[in-house]
Design an enzyme around this catalytic site. Sequence first.
Site, short mmCIF file in Angstrom:
data_model
loop_
_atom_site.label_atom_id
_atom_site.label_comp_id
_atom_site.label_asym_id
_atom_site.label_seq_id
_atom_site.Cartn_x
_atom_site.Cartn_y
_atom_site.Cartn_z
N GLY A 220 0.79 -1.23 0.00
CA GLY A 220 0.00 0.00 0.00
C GLY A 220 0.82 1.27 0.00
N CYS B 100 -25.56 -11.98 -22.21
CA CYS B 100 -25.29 -13.30 -21.63
C CYS B 100 -26.14 -13.57 -20.40
CB CYS B 100 -23.81 -13.47 -21.31
SG CYS B 100 -23.26 -12.60 -19.85
N CYS C 73 -27.06 -8.82 -17.73
CA CYS C 73 -26.40 -8.49 -19.00
C CYS C 73 -27.34 -8.86 -20.14
CB CYS C 73 -25.10 -9.27 -19.12
SG CYS C 73 -24.35 -9.20 -20.77
N CYS D 177 -22.14 -6.83 -20.08
CA CYS D 177 -20.95 -7.05 -19.25
C CYS D 177 -19.83 -6.11 -19.66
CB CYS D 177 -20.41 -8.47 -19.43
SG CYS D 177 -21.39 -9.76 -18.69
N CYS E 101 -18.14 -12.31 -20.65
CA CYS E 101 -19.39 -12.36 -21.41
C CYS E 101 -19.29 -13.42 -22.52
CB CYS E 101 -19.68 -10.98 -22.01
SG CYS E 101 -21.39 -10.71 -22.49
#
Lengths: 292, 199
Positions: free
Chosen positions: A32, A244, A241, A266, A272
């Site tokens: 980080g 899909c 979606c 997607c 997808c």
Amino acid sequence: MTTVAQYNFAYLDEQTKRMIRRAILKAVAVPGYQVPFSSREMPMPYGWGTGGVQVTASIIGPSDVLKVIDQGADDTTNAVSIRAFFAKVAQVETTTRTAEATIIQTRHRIPEKPLGKGQILVYQVPIPEPLRYLEPRETETRKMHALEEYGLMHVKLYEDIARHGRIATTFAYPVKVEGRYVMDPSPTPKFDNPKMHMSAALQLFGAGREHRIYAVPPHTEVASLDFEDHPFTIQHFPEPCALCGAREVYLDEVILDDHGGHMFVCSDTDHCEDRRGAGHVGPLGVAQEAAE
Amino acid sequence: MDALLDGGFADPVLQSQTAFRAVLDALANPGTLQTLAMPQAAPNGMGAELVSILLTLCDHDTSLWLDPALRADGALVEFLAFHTAAPLTDSAAAATFAAASSANHLPPLDQFNLGTQEYPDRSTTIVLAVPALGGGPALVLRGPGIKDQIAVSPQGLPADFLAQWVANRELFPRGIDLLLVADGQVLGLPRSTRIAEGQ
């Protein structure tokens, strides 16, 4: 006869790679924390992922398989050109399939398919400093990280609640890594934040213009900042979606005509395609066999 | 073969990439053993693993501290000067990298550069050659990069290593990072790792 000048493997010279590699190792050791590095001019403009490209160029080897995504898509300009760049300068195999890639360079999404052990996710980062919009001075933000003084960030999230009734930040949502450093996950939608937590993959972040590299090792705690009475939540989409039929994935809105027609698909194109290949069909989708 | 001129990596670009990925994987997954790329020949006094890591990461930008035994070896000092150009330092507190051929020659960890609270990345990375990375007293590692916990048993660590490491861990985000090498492999102990005695 003309001969084309040969670049060093993966474009960067060896001294530059060593410098970037040393920064990456320190970034991994202090999860980080943003390690300064001497970012180079790359044969593409800032904003096109020069930080991510330098990180990828420093880690990639001939046996790696590279996938590049831009907002989840493998077939947009940025993704296509970076993939072509590494195919040319490092002669590596490229793929669009998440599961087959050893290195995935990404601009602002994390693939829907959970990443596995041994995979490396390289983020392109525009502004690495999560406190930058709150405190413009680098000397001050550096001291704030040193003293773990993150009150200002909580004030910002609190002001969101005071103004909008909820935390209105939806992308580049700040996270705390291993309980120590507050980190900008790059402008990914906050939908992707939970995927960073305890991921099996190594996550490296490169900011070329801002000269910073940072990292999240595998199996590392990544907590999105929130309040007890306003816990962190991700976006939810009312419809699946259109192609899909996937639910619980991040969707992009696509405008279909100039009469307000639109659909949601997607954002992760590989996910997808995978689902459509497996026979899933959304409300506006066409079954694969029928389409052929 | 002339060890001074020919002793580096046969293929510097790809072998240093291989060695770097080994070190990266070692630090990102503490406790796992990663296989280094080996130089064609290493000077007698220094293990090939130490040489591999120094060739991979050191150059004129990194000050290098060598333990007294390595430092006294003229051929080795020449080799490192030729292949890395890294300036040597006698002060452990000024070193970017430190190489030690044995724990007997290693000063206490807090003598090295521990970085600052503002710039913890400026601390020393210590590369220590040990007799073997297994078969020693059991240690249990926890922390970033480790799923739950992992057991390791390197041999040849300093006698009071656990106490030194606890002190190093308490300094986080300051502190040194340690790479243990033996038998062509590297084991990484980044400062973020917590170490306890195993069963």
